[in-house]
Design a protein around this motif. Structure first.
Motif, mmCIF file in Angstrom:
data_model
loop_
_atom_site.group_PDB
_atom_site.id
_atom_site.type_symbol
_atom_site.label_atom_id
_atom_site.label_comp_id
_atom_site.label_asym_id
_atom_site.label_seq_id
_atom_site.Cartn_x
_atom_site.Cartn_y
_atom_site.Cartn_z
ATOM 1 N N ASP A 1 15.007 59.139 38.786
ATOM 2 C CA ASP A 1 14.745 57.764 38.360
ATOM 3 C C ASP A 1 13.445 57.674 37.562
ATOM 4 O OD1 ASP A 1 12.559 57.565 40.142
ATOM 5 O OD2 ASP A 1 13.751 56.605 41.695
ATOM 6 N N TYR B 1 10.627 56.699 38.278
ATOM 7 C CA TYR B 1 9.408 57.055 39.009
ATOM 8 C C TYR B 1 9.362 58.534 39.358
ATOM 9 C CZ TYR B 1 8.576 52.087 39.367
ATOM 10 O OH TYR B 1 8.360 50.767 39.063
ATOM 11 N N CYS C 1 17.125 54.875 35.487
ATOM 12 C CA CYS C 1 16.798 56.232 35.058
ATOM 13 C C CYS C 1 16.581 56.223 33.553
ATOM 14 C CB CYS C 1 17.938 57.193 35.384
ATOM 15 S SG CYS C 1 18.264 57.342 37.144
ATOM 16 N N LEU D 1 8.269 58.922 32.096
ATOM 17 C CA LEU D 1 8.458 58.574 33.493
ATOM 18 C C LEU D 1 7.161 58.030 34.079
ATOM 19 C CD1 LEU D 1 10.479 61.639 34.819
ATOM 20 C CD2 LEU D 1 11.342 59.378 34.252
ATOM 21 N N SER D 2 7.287 57.109 35.027
ATOM 22 C CA SER D 2 6.118 56.613 35.751
ATOM 23 C C SER D 2 5.758 57.607 36.838
ATOM 24 C CB SER D 2 6.436 55.258 36.387
ATOM 25 O OG SER D 2 6.634 54.292 35.397
ATOM 26 N N SER D 3 4.706 57.332 37.543
ATOM 27 C CA SER D 3 4.250 58.204 38.625
ATOM 28 C C SER D 3 4.920 57.835 39.938
ATOM 29 C CB SER D 3 2.738 58.063 38.773
ATOM 30 O OG SER D 3 2.303 58.655 39.959
ATOM 31 N N LYS D 4 5.134 58.822 40.804
ATOM 32 C CA LYS D 4 5.688 58.556 42.130
ATOM 33 C C LYS D 4 4.753 57.684 42.960
ATOM 34 C CE LYS D 4 8.638 62.580 42.635
ATOM 35 N NZ LYS D 4 8.951 63.785 43.408
ATOM 36 N N ASP D 5 3.505 57.556 42.532
ATOM 37 C CA ASP D 5 2.523 56.738 43.252
ATOM 38 C C ASP D 5 2.596 55.265 42.859
ATOM 39 O OD1 ASP D 5 1.590 59.082 44.410
ATOM 40 O OD2 ASP D 5 0.063 59.366 42.880
ATOM 41 N N THR D 6 3.408 54.899 41.864
ATOM 42 C CA THR D 6 3.372 53.538 41.339
ATOM 43 C C THR D 6 4.589 52.650 41.623
ATOM 44 O OG1 THR D 6 4.246 54.287 39.215
ATOM 45 C CG2 THR D 6 1.839 54.183 39.437
ATOM 46 N N PRO D 7 5.592 53.072 42.414
ATOM 47 C CA PRO D 7 6.719 52.157 42.628
ATOM 48 C C PRO D 7 6.311 50.963 43.487
ATOM 49 C CG PRO D 7 6.987 54.052 44.036
ATOM 50 C CD PRO D 7 5.802 54.324 43.122
ATOM 51 N N TYR E 1 10.442 49.338 47.022
ATOM 52 C CA TYR E 1 11.291 50.027 46.047
ATOM 53 C C TYR E 1 12.608 50.517 46.631
ATOM 54 C CZ TYR E 1 12.709 53.267 42.375
ATOM 55 O OH TYR E 1 13.413 53.918 41.403
#
Length: 78
Positions: A8, A10, A42, A59-65, A69
């Motif tokens: 996705d 993130y 995605c 892609l965004s960071s996994k820290d930003t959802p 989410y």
């Protein structure tokens, strides 16, 4: 429909997900649905530029959802 693993926006991987078919497809993103019927955005592998901008999406960071989410698209049991 193909059941596959998708990443996705993130960077989270979703196994056993399917692409949700939309009548009007987007050029840069697509929607998947997992086994729990949750939907996630995605980013296509090589997103096309549009007339509104030529920037390449990343892609965004996994820290930003968002905090919720993993709950956002769950269906309610009524």
């Amino acid at each position: 429909m193909d059941v596959m693993t998708y990443t996705d926006i993130y960077g989270f991987k979703h196994e056993n997900a399917t692409i949700v078919s939309k009548k009007d497809e987007f050029r840069r993103v697509f929607i998947i649905e997992d086994e729990k019927h949750r939907r996630f955005e995605c980013l296509k592998e090589h997103p096309e530029s549009t007339h509104k901008g030529s920037a390449h999406w990343k892609l965004s960071s996994k820290d930003t959802p968002p905090d919720n989410y993993w709950d956002v698209f769950e269906t309610s049991d009524k």
